[in-house]
Design a protein around this motif. Structure first.
Motif, PDB file in Angstrom:
ATOM      1  N   TYR A 190      30.159  50.318  45.537  1.00 32.18           N
ATOM      2  CA  TYR A 190      30.797  51.436  46.250  1.00 32.18           C
ATOM      3  C   TYR A 190      32.265  51.110  46.436  1.00 32.18           C
ATOM      4  O   TYR A 190      32.654  49.947  46.477  1.00 32.18           O
ATOM      5  CB  TYR A 190      30.187  51.632  47.646  1.00 32.18           C
ATOM      6  N   ARG A 191      33.065  52.169  46.615  1.00 29.76           N
ATOM      7  CA  ARG A 191      34.483  51.972  46.918  1.00 29.76           C
ATOM      8  C   ARG A 191      35.059  53.224  47.546  1.00 29.76           C
ATOM      9  O   ARG A 191      34.480  54.312  47.449  1.00 29.76           O
ATOM     10  CB  ARG A 191      35.269  51.627  45.670  1.00 29.76           C
ATOM     11  N   TYR A 192      36.205  53.071  48.169  1.00 26.65           N
ATOM     12  CA  TYR A 192      37.073  54.203  48.470  1.00 26.65           C
ATOM     13  C   TYR A 192      37.905  54.384  47.212  1.00 26.65           C
ATOM     14  O   TYR A 192      38.452  53.410  46.678  1.00 26.65           O
ATOM     15  CB  TYR A 192      37.982  53.903  49.655  1.00 26.65           C
ATOM     16  N   ASP A 193      37.989  55.602  46.728  1.00 26.09           N
ATOM     17  CA  ASP A 193      38.739  55.841  45.501  1.00 26.09           C
ATOM     18  C   ASP A 193      40.208  55.506  45.695  1.00 26.09           C
ATOM     19  O   ASP A 193      40.796  55.797  46.733  1.00 26.09           O
ATOM     20  CB  ASP A 193      38.595  57.302  45.066  1.00 26.09           C
ATOM     21  N   ALA A 194      40.776  54.899  44.682  1.00 27.95           N
ATOM     22  CA  ALA A 194      42.189  54.535  44.680  1.00 27.95           C
ATOM     23  C   ALA A 194      42.795  54.969  43.353  1.00 27.95           C
ATOM     24  O   ALA A 194      42.092  54.985  42.336  1.00 27.95           O
ATOM     25  CB  ALA A 194      42.334  53.032  44.855  1.00 27.95           C
ATOM     26  N   PRO A 195      44.072  55.334  43.345  1.00 31.33           N
ATOM     27  CA  PRO A 195      44.688  55.808  42.102  1.00 31.33           C
ATOM     28  C   PRO A 195      44.541  54.838  40.937  1.00 31.33           C
ATOM     29  O   PRO A 195      44.326  55.262  39.803  1.00 31.33           O
ATOM     30  CB  PRO A 195      46.167  55.986  42.480  1.00 31.33           C
ATOM     31  N   PHE A 196      44.598  53.554  41.192  1.00 27.73           N
ATOM     32  CA  PHE A 196      44.510  52.582  40.104  1.00 27.73           C
ATOM     33  C   PHE A 196      43.085  52.411  39.576  1.00 27.73           C
ATOM     34  O   PHE A 196      42.872  51.725  38.584  1.00 27.73           O
ATOM     35  CB  PHE A 196      45.098  51.226  40.506  1.00 27.73           C
ATOM     36  N   GLN A 197      42.107  53.053  40.218  1.00 29.52           N
ATOM     37  CA  GLN A 197      40.726  53.014  39.731  1.00 29.52           C
ATOM     38  C   GLN A 197      40.223  54.400  39.331  1.00 29.52           C
ATOM     39  O   GLN A 197      39.020  54.597  39.190  1.00 29.52           O
ATOM     40  CB  GLN A 197      39.796  52.432  40.797  1.00 29.52           C
ATOM     41  N   LYS A 198      41.116  55.325  39.116  1.00 28.95           N
ATOM     42  CA  LYS A 198      40.730  56.689  38.790  1.00 28.95           C
ATOM     43  C   LYS A 198      39.800  56.710  37.567  1.00 28.95           C
ATOM     44  O   LYS A 198      40.087  56.109  36.542  1.00 28.95           O
ATOM     45  CB  LYS A 198      41.972  57.531  38.518  1.00 28.95           C
ATOM     46  N   ASN A 199      38.670  57.392  37.724  1.00 25.30           N
ATOM     47  CA  ASN A 199      37.672  57.559  36.661  1.00 25.30           C
ATOM     48  C   ASN A 199      37.052  56.255  36.175  1.00 25.30           C
ATOM     49  O   ASN A 199      36.567  56.187  35.042  1.00 25.30           O
ATOM     50  CB  ASN A 199      38.268  58.325  35.468  1.00 25.30           C
ATOM     51  N   CYS A 200      37.053  55.218  36.999  1.00 26.26           N
ATOM     52  CA  CYS A 200      36.450  53.941  36.603  1.00 26.26           C
ATOM     53  C   CYS A 200      34.972  53.908  36.964  1.00 26.26           C
ATOM     54  O   CYS A 200      34.580  54.246  38.075  1.00 26.26           O
ATOM     55  CB  CYS A 200      37.154  52.774  37.301  1.00 26.26           C
ATOM     56  N   GLU A 201      34.170  53.487  36.011  1.00 26.78           N
ATOM     57  CA  GLU A 201      32.740  53.255  36.197  1.00 26.78           C
ATOM     58  C   GLU A 201      32.437  51.853  35.682  1.00 26.78           C
ATOM     59  O   GLU A 201      33.268  51.233  35.013  1.00 26.78           O
ATOM     60  CB  GLU A 201      31.914  54.291  35.419  1.00 26.78           C
ATOM     61  N   ALA A 202      31.232  51.375  35.979  1.00 27.05           N
ATOM     62  CA  ALA A 202      30.789  50.048  35.527  1.00 27.05           C
ATOM     63  C   ALA A 202      31.860  48.998  35.822  1.00 27.05           C
ATOM     64  O   ALA A 202      32.266  48.223  34.965  1.00 27.05           O
ATOM     65  CB  ALA A 202      30.426  50.074  34.044  1.00 27.05           C
ATOM     66  N   VAL A 203      32.312  48.973  37.067  1.00 29.34           N
ATOM     67  CA  VAL A 203      33.395  48.087  37.487  1.00 29.34           C
ATOM     68  C   VAL A 203      32.845  46.702  37.803  1.00 29.34           C
ATOM     69  O   VAL A 203      31.829  46.565  38.489  1.00 29.34           O
ATOM     70  CB  VAL A 203      34.117  48.652  38.727  1.00 29.34           C
ATOM     71  N   SER A 204      33.536  45.692  37.298  1.00 25.90           N
ATOM     72  CA  SER A 204      33.206  44.313  37.652  1.00 25.90           C
ATOM     73  C   SER A 204      34.478  43.541  37.930  1.00 25.90           C
ATOM     74  O   SER A 204      35.572  43.934  37.497  1.00 25.90           O
ATOM     75  CB  SER A 204      32.400  43.624  36.547  1.00 25.90           C
ATOM     76  N   ALA A 205      34.335  42.453  38.674  1.00 23.97           N
ATOM     77  CA  ALA A 205      35.451  41.561  38.980  1.00 23.97           C
ATOM     78  C   ALA A 205      34.977  40.139  38.797  1.00 23.97           C
ATOM     79  O   ALA A 205      33.886  39.775  39.262  1.00 23.97           O
ATOM     80  CB  ALA A 205      35.935  41.788  40.408  1.00 23.97           C
ATOM     81  N   ASP A 206      35.769  39.359  38.119  1.00 26.85           N
ATOM     82  CA  ASP A 206      35.471  37.944  37.910  1.00 26.85           C
ATOM     83  C   ASP A 206      36.554  37.115  38.584  1.00 26.85           C
ATOM     84  O   ASP A 206      37.755  37.327  38.334  1.00 26.85           O
ATOM     85  CB  ASP A 206      35.431  37.623  36.413  1.00 26.85           C
ATOM     86  N   TYR A 207      36.117  36.187  39.429  1.00 25.95           N
ATOM     87  CA  TYR A 207      37.034  35.318  40.162  1.00 25.95           C
ATOM     88  C   TYR A 207      36.816  33.883  39.689  1.00 25.95           C
ATOM     89  O   TYR A 207      35.682  33.417  39.595  1.00 25.95           O
ATOM     90  CB  TYR A 207      36.768  35.400  41.664  1.00 25.95           C
ATOM     91  N   SER A 208      37.927  33.189  39.396  1.00 22.32           N
ATOM     92  CA  SER A 208      37.854  31.790  38.973  1.00 22.32           C
ATOM     93  C   SER A 208      39.126  31.088  39.462  1.00 22.32           C
ATOM     94  O   SER A 208      40.082  31.740  39.891  1.00 22.32           O
ATOM     95  CB  SER A 208      37.714  31.683  37.453  1.00 22.32           C
ATOM     96  N   ARG A 209      39.133  29.779  39.389  1.00 24.70           N
ATOM     97  CA  ARG A 209      40.292  28.997  39.844  1.00 24.70           C
ATOM     98  C   ARG A 209      41.324  28.863  38.730  1.00 24.70           C
ATOM     99  O   ARG A 209      40.986  28.598  37.581  1.00 24.70           O
ATOM    100  CB  ARG A 209      39.863  27.590  40.249  1.00 24.70           C
ATOM    101  N   ASN A 210      42.594  29.028  39.101  1.00 30.97           N
ATOM    102  CA  ASN A 210      43.703  28.693  38.227  1.00 30.97           C
ATOM    103  C   ASN A 210      44.013  27.208  38.426  1.00 30.97           C
ATOM    104  O   ASN A 210      43.625  26.609  39.445  1.00 30.97           O
ATOM    105  CB  ASN A 210      44.944  29.529  38.579  1.00 30.97           C
ATOM    106  N   ALA A 211      44.740  26.619  37.495  1.00 26.64           N
ATOM    107  CA  ALA A 211      45.091  25.199  37.571  1.00 26.64           C
ATOM    108  C   ALA A 211      45.861  24.864  38.852  1.00 26.64           C
ATOM    109  O   ALA A 211      45.724  23.767  39.390  1.00 26.64           O
ATOM    110  CB  ALA A 211      45.900  24.791  36.338  1.00 26.64           C
ATOM    111  N   ASP A 212      46.639  25.823  39.365  1.00 23.97           N
ATOM    112  CA  ASP A 212      47.442  25.570  40.572  1.00 23.97           C
ATOM    113  C   ASP A 212      46.657  25.776  41.868  1.00 23.97           C
ATOM    114  O   ASP A 212      47.215  25.689  42.957  1.00 23.97           O
ATOM    115  CB  ASP A 212      48.703  26.430  40.573  1.00 23.97           C
ATOM    116  N   GLY A 213      45.363  26.068  41.759  1.00 25.16           N
ATOM    117  CA  GLY A 213      44.536  26.263  42.949  1.00 25.16           C
ATOM    118  C   GLY A 213      44.414  27.707  43.394  1.00 25.16           C
ATOM    119  O   GLY A 213      43.553  28.030  44.208  1.00 25.16           O
ATOM    120  N   SER A 214      45.273  28.581  42.872  1.00 16.66           N
ATOM    121  CA  SER A 214      45.145  30.003  43.192  1.00 16.66           C
ATOM    122  C   SER A 214      43.900  30.547  42.488  1.00 16.66           C
ATOM    123  O   SER A 214      43.255  29.860  41.696  1.00 16.66           O
ATOM    124  CB  SER A 214      46.404  30.776  42.768  1.00 16.66           C
TER     125      SER A 214
END
Length: 173
Positions: free
Chosen positions: A41-65
């Motif tokens: 679920y989400r609140y619609d945002a302009p940068f996600q207009k018409n987006c379906e099957a949304v996924s997000a992958d989070y991993s570590r960068n070498a600098d810790g970010s």
């Protein structure tokens, strides 16, 4: 600068769905938070207009970010893929639940993990303005009881369910 002004204009025109966004309910162990999440679920945002099957992958960068890789299908669950890569940094080291995320150079937005499952199977994400909300899960199609519980929890946190958009995923059942 024009992009920043456009982003500000888009933000100011979005509805506020929670005028009293709570502080995060639990600490976040980032190493357990990393990995793939599916948007339910989400609140619609302009940068996600018409987006379906949304996924997000989070991993570590070498600098810790944190590396943030978002993906969606435009228009339908099998539409063309749109991706965006950004970076996040933890800004509240005590709880680990408040981050700043950027997809556009020096411009960072708030990303608060407001609540999550003890086993990191679901997460509710917002930010202080109350204009953004994301409900994430490790499965694209969790059980109906999990979805109902998440709706209740979103409402308990003060969000207006009438503004929530259900994200479609390809059926796996």
């Amino acid at each position: 600068m024009a992009a920043a002004l456009s982003a500000c204009a888009a933000l100011s025109s979005m509805q506020v769905g929670n005028r009293n966004v709570p502080q995060p309910a639990k600490t976040v162990e980032m190493d357990r938070y990393l990995g793939r999440w599916y948007e339910l679920y989400r609140y619609d945002a302009p940068f996600q207009k018409n987006c379906e099957a949304v996924s997000a992958d989070y991993s570590r960068n070498a600098d810790g970010s944190i590396r943030v890789f978002n993906s969606c299908h435009k228009g339908s669950t099998d539409g063309p893929v749109k991706t965006a890569t950004g970076r996040a940094k933890i800004v509240d080291a005590t709880s680990g639940a408040k981050l700043k995320v950027s997809f556009f150079g020096p411009f960072y937005g708030d990303y608060w993990v407001l609540d999550h499952d003890d086993n990191y199977q679901w997460s509710i994400v917002g930010e202080p303005s109350g204009r953004y909300l994301w409900v994430l899960a490790r499965e694209a199609d969790p059980s109906d009881s999990t979805k109902a519980m998440l709706r209740r929890r979103v409402e308990e946190l003060g969000y207006d369910w009438a503004l929530v958009r259900v994200t479609k995923h390809q059926s796996r059942r």
